[in-house]
Every structure is written in C-alpha cells, then in structure tokens.
Design a protein around this motif. Structure first.
Motif, PDB file in Angstrom:
ATOM      1  N   LEU A 114       0.830  -1.211   0.000  1.00  0.00           N
ATOM      2  CA  LEU A 114       0.000   0.000   0.000  1.00  0.00           C
ATOM      3  C   LEU A 114       0.860   1.255   0.000  1.00  0.00           C
ATOM      4  CD1 LEU A 114      -2.796  -1.018   2.543  1.00  0.00           C
ATOM      5  CD2 LEU A 114      -3.035  -0.768   0.070  1.00  0.00           C
ATOM      6  N   LYS A 115       1.969   1.217   0.724  1.00  0.00           N
ATOM      7  CA  LYS A 115       2.852   2.374   0.756  1.00  0.00           C
ATOM      8  C   LYS A 115       3.520   2.606  -0.588  1.00  0.00           C
ATOM      9  CE  LYS A 115       6.526   4.433   3.557  1.00  0.00           C
ATOM     10  NZ  LYS A 115       7.427   4.218   4.730  1.00  0.00           N
ATOM     11  N   GLU A 116       3.830   1.545  -1.317  1.00  0.00           N
ATOM     12  CA  GLU A 116       4.478   1.690  -2.612  1.00  0.00           C
ATOM     13  C   GLU A 116       3.569   2.360  -3.639  1.00  0.00           C
ATOM     14  OE1 GLU A 116       5.716  -2.196  -3.694  1.00  0.00           O
ATOM     15  OE2 GLU A 116       7.449  -2.241  -2.322  1.00  0.00           O
ATOM     16  N   ILE A 117       2.277   2.144  -3.533  1.00  0.00           N
ATOM     17  CA  ILE A 117       1.339   2.777  -4.473  1.00  0.00           C
ATOM     18  C   ILE A 117       0.784   4.078  -3.917  1.00  0.00           C
ATOM     19  CG2 ILE A 117       0.722   0.567  -5.483  1.00  0.00           C
ATOM     20  CD1 ILE A 117      -1.853   0.640  -3.869  1.00  0.00           C
ATOM     21  N   GLN A 118       1.414   4.586  -2.831  1.00  0.00           N
ATOM     22  CA  GLN A 118       1.052   5.854  -2.204  1.00  0.00           C
ATOM     23  C   GLN A 118      -0.399   5.879  -1.737  1.00  0.00           C
ATOM     24  OE1 GLN A 118       2.095   9.047  -4.855  1.00  0.00           O
ATOM     25  NE2 GLN A 118       4.284   8.572  -4.809  1.00  0.00           N
ATOM     26  N   ALA A 119      -0.845   4.773  -1.157  1.00  0.00           N
ATOM     27  CA  ALA A 119      -2.169   4.693  -0.547  1.00  0.00           C
ATOM     28  C   ALA A 119      -2.016   4.773   0.969  1.00  0.00           C
ATOM     29  CB  ALA A 119      -2.866   3.397  -0.953  1.00  0.00           C
ATOM     30  N   ASP A 120      -3.120   4.968   1.638  1.00  0.00           N
ATOM     31  CA  ASP A 120      -3.090   5.021   3.106  1.00  0.00           C
ATOM     32  C   ASP A 120      -2.594   3.691   3.661  1.00  0.00           C
ATOM     33  OD1 ASP A 120      -4.083   7.577   3.029  1.00  0.00           O
ATOM     34  OD2 ASP A 120      -6.174   6.966   3.279  1.00  0.00           O
ATOM     35  N   ASP A 121      -1.560   3.761   4.520  1.00  0.00           N
ATOM     36  CA  ASP A 121      -0.995   2.545   5.102  1.00  0.00           C
ATOM     37  C   ASP A 121      -0.945   2.602   6.623  1.00  0.00           C
ATOM     38  OD1 ASP A 121       0.900   4.558   5.110  1.00  0.00           O
ATOM     39  OD2 ASP A 121       2.590   3.176   4.924  1.00  0.00           O
ATOM     40  N   SER A 122      -1.715   3.510   7.212  1.00  0.00           N
ATOM     41  CA  SER A 122      -1.761   3.623   8.669  1.00  0.00           C
ATOM     42  C   SER A 122      -2.902   2.763   9.200  1.00  0.00           C
ATOM     43  CB  SER A 122      -1.964   5.082   9.090  1.00  0.00           C
ATOM     44  OG  SER A 122      -0.892   5.892   8.634  1.00  0.00           O
ATOM     45  N   VAL A 123      -2.569   1.797  10.040  1.00  0.00           N
ATOM     46  CA  VAL A 123      -3.579   0.910  10.612  1.00  0.00           C
ATOM     47  C   VAL A 123      -4.364   1.679  11.670  1.00  0.00           C
ATOM     48  CG1 VAL A 123      -3.980  -1.242  11.846  1.00  0.00           C
ATOM     49  CG2 VAL A 123      -2.139  -1.096  10.179  1.00  0.00           C
ATOM     50  N   VAL A 124      -5.682   1.687  11.543  1.00  0.00           N
ATOM     51  CA  VAL A 124      -6.549   2.386  12.486  1.00  0.00           C
ATOM     52  C   VAL A 124      -7.446   1.430  13.259  1.00  0.00           C
ATOM     53  CG1 VAL A 124      -6.553   4.520  11.149  1.00  0.00           C
ATOM     54  CG2 VAL A 124      -8.284   2.779  10.694  1.00  0.00           C
ATOM     55  N   GLY A 125      -7.380   0.146  12.975  1.00  0.00           N
ATOM     56  CA  GLY A 125      -8.200  -0.825  13.682  1.00  0.00           C
ATOM     57  C   GLY A 125      -8.354  -2.089  12.858  1.00  0.00           C
ATOM     58  N   PHE A 126      -9.371  -2.873  13.182  1.00  0.00           N
ATOM     59  CA  PHE A 126      -9.636  -4.110  12.451  1.00  0.00           C
ATOM     60  C   PHE A 126     -11.136  -4.328  12.404  1.00  0.00           C
ATOM     61  CE2 PHE A 126      -9.553  -5.310  16.839  1.00  0.00           C
ATOM     62  CZ  PHE A 126     -10.396  -6.397  16.970  1.00  0.00           C
ATOM     63  N   TYR A 127     -11.552  -5.236  11.540  1.00  0.00           N
ATOM     64  CA  TYR A 127     -12.968  -5.579  11.437  1.00  0.00           C
ATOM     65  C   TYR A 127     -13.141  -7.064  11.723  1.00  0.00           C
ATOM     66  CZ  TYR A 127     -12.042  -7.565   6.772  1.00  0.00           C
ATOM     67  OH  TYR A 127     -11.572  -8.322   5.731  1.00  0.00           O
ATOM     68  N   GLN A 128     -14.361  -7.428  12.130  1.00  0.00           N
ATOM     69  CA  GLN A 128     -14.684  -8.798  12.483  1.00  0.00           C
ATOM     70  C   GLN A 128     -16.100  -9.102  12.026  1.00  0.00           C
ATOM     71  OE1 GLN A 128     -12.747 -11.281  14.379  1.00  0.00           O
ATOM     72  NE2 GLN A 128     -14.375 -12.503  13.475  1.00  0.00           N
ATOM     73  N   ALA A 129     -16.258 -10.181  11.284  1.00  0.00           N
ATOM     74  CA  ALA A 129     -17.587 -10.643  10.881  1.00  0.00           C
ATOM     75  C   ALA A 129     -18.166 -11.522  11.981  1.00  0.00           C
ATOM     76  CB  ALA A 129     -17.516 -11.412   9.565  1.00  0.00           C
ATOM     77  N   ILE A 130     -19.422 -11.288  12.332  1.00  0.00           N
ATOM     78  CA  ILE A 130     -20.074 -12.014  13.408  1.00  0.00           C
ATOM     79  C   ILE A 130     -21.356 -12.634  12.889  1.00  0.00           C
ATOM     80  CG2 ILE A 130     -19.099 -10.524  15.182  1.00  0.00           C
ATOM     81  CD1 ILE A 130     -21.776  -9.079  15.302  1.00  0.00           C
ATOM     82  N   SER A 131     -21.998 -13.422  13.735  1.00  0.00           N
ATOM     83  CA  SER A 131     -23.254 -14.074  13.369  1.00  0.00           C
ATOM     84  C   SER A 131     -24.246 -13.907  14.505  1.00  0.00           C
ATOM     85  CB  SER A 131     -23.023 -15.558  13.076  1.00  0.00           C
ATOM     86  OG  SER A 131     -24.233 -16.215  12.777  1.00  0.00           O
ATOM     87  N   LEU A 132     -25.466 -13.556  14.174  1.00  0.00           N
ATOM     88  CA  LEU A 132     -26.573 -13.407  15.129  1.00  0.00           C
ATOM     89  C   LEU A 132     -26.290 -12.355  16.195  1.00  0.00           C
ATOM     90  CD1 LEU A 132     -27.523 -17.159  15.637  1.00  0.00           C
ATOM     91  CD2 LEU A 132     -28.594 -15.494  14.110  1.00  0.00           C
ATOM     92  N   GLY A 133     -25.480 -11.369  15.844  1.00  0.00           N
ATOM     93  CA  GLY A 133     -25.277 -10.226  16.720  1.00  0.00           C
ATOM     94  C   GLY A 133     -24.321 -10.406  17.872  1.00  0.00           C
ATOM     95  N   ALA A 134     -23.769 -11.589  18.086  1.00  0.00           N
ATOM     96  CA  ALA A 134     -22.887 -11.838  19.233  1.00  0.00           C
ATOM     97  C   ALA A 134     -21.431 -11.695  18.798  1.00  0.00           C
ATOM     98  CB  ALA A 134     -23.132 -13.224  19.808  1.00  0.00           C
TER      99      ALA A 134
END
Length: 365
Positions: A114-134
């Motif tokens: 990402l840095k080589e193509i001059q895109a944002d490379d600063s990690v700001v968090g993560f995502y998580q897929a869940i099921s049934l809201g838990a």
C-alpha cells in the motif's frame, strides 16, 4: 611541520550573526490543527464504500468467526476515516506461534505494498464478521486491547453481522474499549474487587461510536443506475432482481438463536461452577494459614513467657500455597454473548411469529 601548516592557513573569519526568526502568534482556536501531537479523541467513524463492499464479500465467503482483517485510513480531527481494508488469513488449524508469525509477515507485506502505491498505510483498527449479533469473545477483546495500546489515537473494531445480510440488510457497528476495561487490562486485575472498584459490567466493556458511510461519485452513480426502473428489463421493471426474502416462512434464525443461547448458558454455568470451586479452595487454604498463624502466635507467647526469643511469623504463610483469585473476564464475555443472542432473538422472534400466524390464517381460508 603541523605548526607551520597551521600558520600558513588563512585566519578564520568571524561567523555572520544570523538574526533569530520571528513567528506570528498562532490563534488559540487553531492550536489543535497545528499541533500534531495533541490528543484528539475519536468521536465518529467514516467508512468508505469500497471498505463496506470488501467486508461484506469477505464475510460471505468465509466463516463468520474467521472473517477478520485490518482497517487503514487517517484520523481527521476526531473522525476516523477508513479508506481501505484487507483480510487476514485464517490460520485456525496451525499452531499459535506459526500462525502469528505468518500473519505478521502477511500484514507487513500488505502495508508495504500500500505504501508503494502511495495509498493510506496507517492501521486504524480491524474488522470482524459475526453471526446473530454476538461478538463478545475474549480473543476479540485482547486483540482490540493490543491495537488500542499501540495505535496513537486508539484503534477501533468494526463488527459486521452476516445474518441480516442474507435479507439485504447490512449492519456495521464501530466500538472501542472503555477506559475502565483498559485500566483493568493493564493491571490484569479482572477479580471481584477490581470489577467492583471500576463498576465494570459486560455492557460497559465497549463504547459504540457513530458510523457514517462515504461513497464516491462513481459508486453513487452505479447505485443510482441500479435502483432506476428500466422497461427493457425482464425483472418487473427494475434493474435489480426481485427479492422474495420477506415471503420466506422459515424459522431457522429463531431456532439457531435459541440453540446459541442454550449453549452460552451452559458455558456460563460451567464457568461459574469452576469459579465457585476455586473460591472454595482459596477459602480452605486461608483457613489453614490463619490457623497456623494463630498457633505460631500462641507458641511465641509461651516462648516470651519463658524468656526465649519469639519465632518469625513470616515463614508460616510460605508453607501454604494459596491460589490467586480467578479472573472473571470469561464470565463477563459469556454474559455479553447471552445478552446479544437474546436481543437478536427478540428481533427475529416477532417477525417469525407474525409470519407463522399469517401463514396459518391464509391456510385456513
């Protein structure tokens, strides 16, 4: 020779006096924009449309528990703008050390690309897929705590429930850990005394942040074309295929929610039984320690009466191994899961009952 060479060199000229630079005074209202080191708390999260599509695709393609990835973007004066994301490999079947090293190398490679193509490379968090809201799991909380400690403005976690996505309703929620939880996490003090001191419950572990979705003009145009009616299409005058999910009378979601609640209740009961057993063990050991200390005190009183030196009392406690008080973090996590499943059941049960009564009434006609 050295003295002769030094004498032949020209005399050093006096260095010119440079005037000190003068700066105009910065208005106090602009200090938070100029000082990049100031602590600006994150108050909202902005997700790009491309990030939404990537998370939805990743959640559909893999299992809900294993679909997770990193979010990259910028912190714009309190608004965390997430501009891109990429999934992390699922190493559930590898050993922990090997999986951790492999994931770290993959993450570093992606950020470097990402840095080589001059895109944002600063990690700001993560995502998580869940099921049934838990989404309350100890792994998620520990991962989130590491991100929130290392990232400058504190990381966030975006959870995506894949269950409503099947009916065309995508849900995205952003959270960060509360200060009370981080205080106990740094001290590893999830005991009864620590929880009572900070008034921490399962509902106050995470703080929810408002989420807004940003779409670029190309994506907005695409969605506009997809939603417009077209007489040349065969799908009832719309470019989108017809959706008959609302006519589905299946109660699989309600049944699955009930099964998850029962499993969570069984796990919570087992955890409480384990905590009760450890508490009884601690109480028995403390009784033994108190009895030994009292015996040593009586013995010392007799020795002092006989004119002898008293024996030390510190070594009595070392003769017994009192187990430490157990952590109650797992109990909090299980309570959070039960609450989430119950809320999901409350939403789906009403719709399922209406469908069942409607089907019963229509069949009787």
């Amino acid at each position: 020779m050295a003295a002769a060479l030094a004498a032949s060199l020209p005399a050093p000229s006096a260095a010119p006096v440079v005037a000190a630079p003068t700066f105009a005074q910065i208005p106090s209202s602009m200090n938070h924009l100029v000082d990049v080191e100031i602590e600006i708390p994150v108050t909202s999260v902005q997700l790009d449309g491309m990030v939404i599509s990537k998370i939805v695709k990743h959640g559909r393609g893999g299992s809900a528990g294993g679909a997770c990835g990193l979010l990259v973007g910028l912190d714009l004066d309190g608004t965390l703008a997430v501009s891109n994301s990429f999934p992390l490999p699922n190493r559930a079947f590898d050993d922990d050390e090997k999986a951790s090293k492999s994931t770290t190398r993959y993450q570093a490679s992606m950020l470097r690309s990402l840095k080589e193509i001059q895109a944002d490379d600063s990690v700001v968090g993560f995502y998580q897929a869940i099921s049934l809201g838990a989404f309350y799991t100890q792994t998620l909380l520990e991962t989130h705590a590491v991100h929130q400690e290392r990232l400058r403005h504190g990381g966030i976690v975006v959870v995506h429930d894949v269950s409503p996505s099947a009916t065309g309703k995508a849900t995205f929620r952003a959270f960060r850990l509360s200060k009370a939880f981080m205080e106990l996490y740094k001290k590893s003090n999830f005991t009864t005394t620590g929880l009572m001191g900070t008034s921490l419950t399962f509902s106050s572990i995470l703080e929810e942040l408002p989420v807004t979705i940003r779409t670029n003009p190309l994506l907005s145009s695409f969605l506009g074309v997809m939603s417009q009616s077209d007489d040349t299409t065969e799908s009832s005058g719309s470019a989108l295929c017809p959706n008959f999910n609302s006519l589905n009378l299946s109660t699989a979601g309600t049944t699955k929610s009930l099964e998850r609640i029962i499993d969570s209740l069984d796990a919570y009961r087992n955890e409480e039984n384990n905590l009760a057993y450890i508490s009884r063990t601690i109480a028995r050991e403390k009784v033994k320690v108190d009895a030994a200390l009292q015996k040593r005190k009586d013995e010392n009183a007799t020795r002092v009466a006989q004119g002898m030196n008293p024996l030390p009392e510190d070594d009595v406690a070392r003769m017994f191994k009192v187990p430490p008080e157990p952590s109650r973090l797992e109990s909090l996590v299980l309570l959070g899961q039960i609450d989430a499943y119950a809320k999901g059941l409350e939403e789906t049960a009403g719709t399922s009952l209406v469908k069942m009564y409607a089907a019963k009434a229509s069949s009787a006609v």
